[in-house]
Structures are given as C-alpha cells and as structure tokens.
Design an enzyme around this catalytic site. Structure first.
Site, PDB file in Angstrom:
ATOM      1  N   ASP A   7      26.050   2.583  -7.193  1.00 59.17           N
ATOM      2  CA  ASP A   7      27.149   1.996  -6.436  1.00 59.17           C
ATOM      3  C   ASP A   7      27.584   0.717  -7.142  1.00 59.17           C
ATOM      4  OD1 ASP A   7      28.932   1.420  -4.365  1.00 59.17           O
ATOM      5  OD2 ASP A   7      27.403   0.380  -3.193  1.00 59.17           O
ATOM      6  N   GLU A   9      29.868  -2.180  -5.601  1.00 58.68           N
ATOM      7  CA  GLU A   9      29.894  -3.396  -4.790  1.00 58.68           C
ATOM      8  C   GLU A   9      28.590  -3.546  -4.014  1.00 58.68           C
ATOM      9  OE1 GLU A   9      33.841  -4.410  -2.892  1.00 58.68           O
ATOM     10  OE2 GLU A   9      34.187  -2.297  -3.390  1.00 58.68           O
ATOM     11  N   ASP A  91      33.566   3.578  -3.915  1.00 60.65           N
ATOM     12  CA  ASP A  91      34.712   3.816  -3.046  1.00 60.65           C
ATOM     13  C   ASP A  91      35.779   2.744  -3.210  1.00 60.65           C
ATOM     14  OD1 ASP A  91      34.032   6.215  -1.906  1.00 60.65           O
ATOM     15  OD2 ASP A  91      32.917   5.324  -0.259  1.00 60.65           O
ATOM     16  N   ASN A 156      27.405   4.903   2.817  1.00 56.89           N
ATOM     17  CA  ASN A 156      28.062   5.941   2.024  1.00 56.89           C
ATOM     18  C   ASN A 156      27.324   6.256   0.728  1.00 56.89           C
ATOM     19  OD1 ASN A 156      28.710   3.604   0.664  1.00 56.89           O
ATOM     20  ND2 ASN A 156      30.900   3.995   0.565  1.00 56.89           N
TER      21      ASN A 156
END
Length: 203
Positions: A7, A9, A91, A156
C-alpha cells in the site's frame, strides 16, 4: 518468483487527505479508509466537502508538493527492490501520487484517476478495477506465476494480505490490528523487511 505488493499511503507516505485536511483546517477530510472501508462512499463524501469549500485539484496538489515520503521509506524500498519485484497498489489517484513516486525513484504504481472539469474541480473518479482492486490485482499477479507478499495499513488491504503467501499489517491502527489478530503487525521498516526476507528465503 516473488512480487511484493505494498500500500502507498500510511506505509510509505503520509495520508494525502489527512495532510490536506490539516493544511486547510478541514476536520471533515480527516476520514480515511482506516475509518470508512467503503471507498466509493468515502470518495463521494470527500468530493462533496471539496465542493462545499470551493477547493480545486490544484489546491490539493499544492499540499502534495510540500510532502515527503516517511522517514526510512526510500531506503526500505531501495533494499526491498534489490531482491524482490515490487508493486505499489493504491486507491489514490495518478494526479496525486506522481510527485511522491518521484521522491521514491518511481516504483511501479497501480492506482486510480480523477475526473476533473475545465476549471479544475474534481467531479468524480475512475477506479482502475471494480470491487476489491487490490485483491484482484494480487490474484492476477499470481495467475502470472508470482508468489505474492503483501503489506498495508487499512481495511482495503485485508483482501490482498489474506490472498498472499504471506501478508502483514504495517503502521496500522489499534482497531484494525485487534480485528485481525491472525495478521502479524509491524511498525518499523527493518522489522517488515526482515519478515519479507524470511518469507522469500533471503538471508
């Protein structure tokens, strides 16, 4: 052959929306995927707040230009990329991420894009894939013959973590860690790097 999926962030760079919220003094924008797992609902909410305050894409980009990767993130990525293929799966949006990826020497990034009208107002967003894009991406990489290792901090990320040969929470929240006690959680880059090396059989 392994590929490490990260990921962006939280693990590698500060949360863009949080930094922007602080810069503008808008507490309504402090909500992230750590708090709201429904990303479409979260983005519709954010776009509504931007409209309410008459904020444009350039306003967010001005904040991003002042941001840097987290301390130790570049060194972590440099060492990780010396023994593993790496893809950052996020995302976030291309319009946000590019300046930060430059500061990390441009790792491969899979992310989404924004819809912006002629005066710079963010009107919507285009998801790279429907549903759980991170999980779908990991499955696609596995179909190409890769074994995946995944790490992230938010709701997520749970899908791709669970789908991978090994997965870790990194710089996550107490609530998420408590909800997923079966997933090892780390706070330091050195510990995450050691865990990834162990999975991939790197001495």
């Amino acid at each position: 052959m392994f590929i490490t999926c990260l990921d962006m962030e939280g693990p590698l760079v500060p949360e863009i929306w949080i930094e922007f919220a602080k810069a503008r003094g808008i507490d309504e924008l402090l909500v992230t995927t750590r708090d709201e797992p429904d990303y479409h609902k979260l983005m519709d909410y954010r776009i509504g707040i931007l409209k309410k305050h008459n904020l444009k894409l350039k306003d967010i980009q001005e904040t991003i230009a002042q941001m840097s990767p987290k301390e130790g993130a570049k060194e972590f990525l440099d060492e990780l990329r010396s023994f593993s293929q790496v893809v950052v799966i996020s995302d976030t949006f291309q319009e946000f991420a590019t300046p930060l990826m430059k500061k990390l020497d441009y790792p491969m990034l899979f992310c989404n894009s924004l819809e912006v009208d002629k005066d710079g107002t963010i009107t919507g967003f285009v998801m790279r894939l429907p549903g759980d894009a991170k999980l779908t991406t990991v499955k696609a990489l596995q179909s190409l013959g890769y074994e995946t290792v995944a790490a992230g901090d938010s709701y997520n990320d749970i899908g791709m973590i669970g789908q991978s040969k090994a997965g870790f929470l990194f710089k996550s929240t107490d609530a998420i860690i408590k909800e997923h006690p079966h997933i090892k959680a780390y706070e330091e880059y050195s510990d995450l790097l050691a865990a990834i090396k162990e999975v991939q059989g790197i001495k």
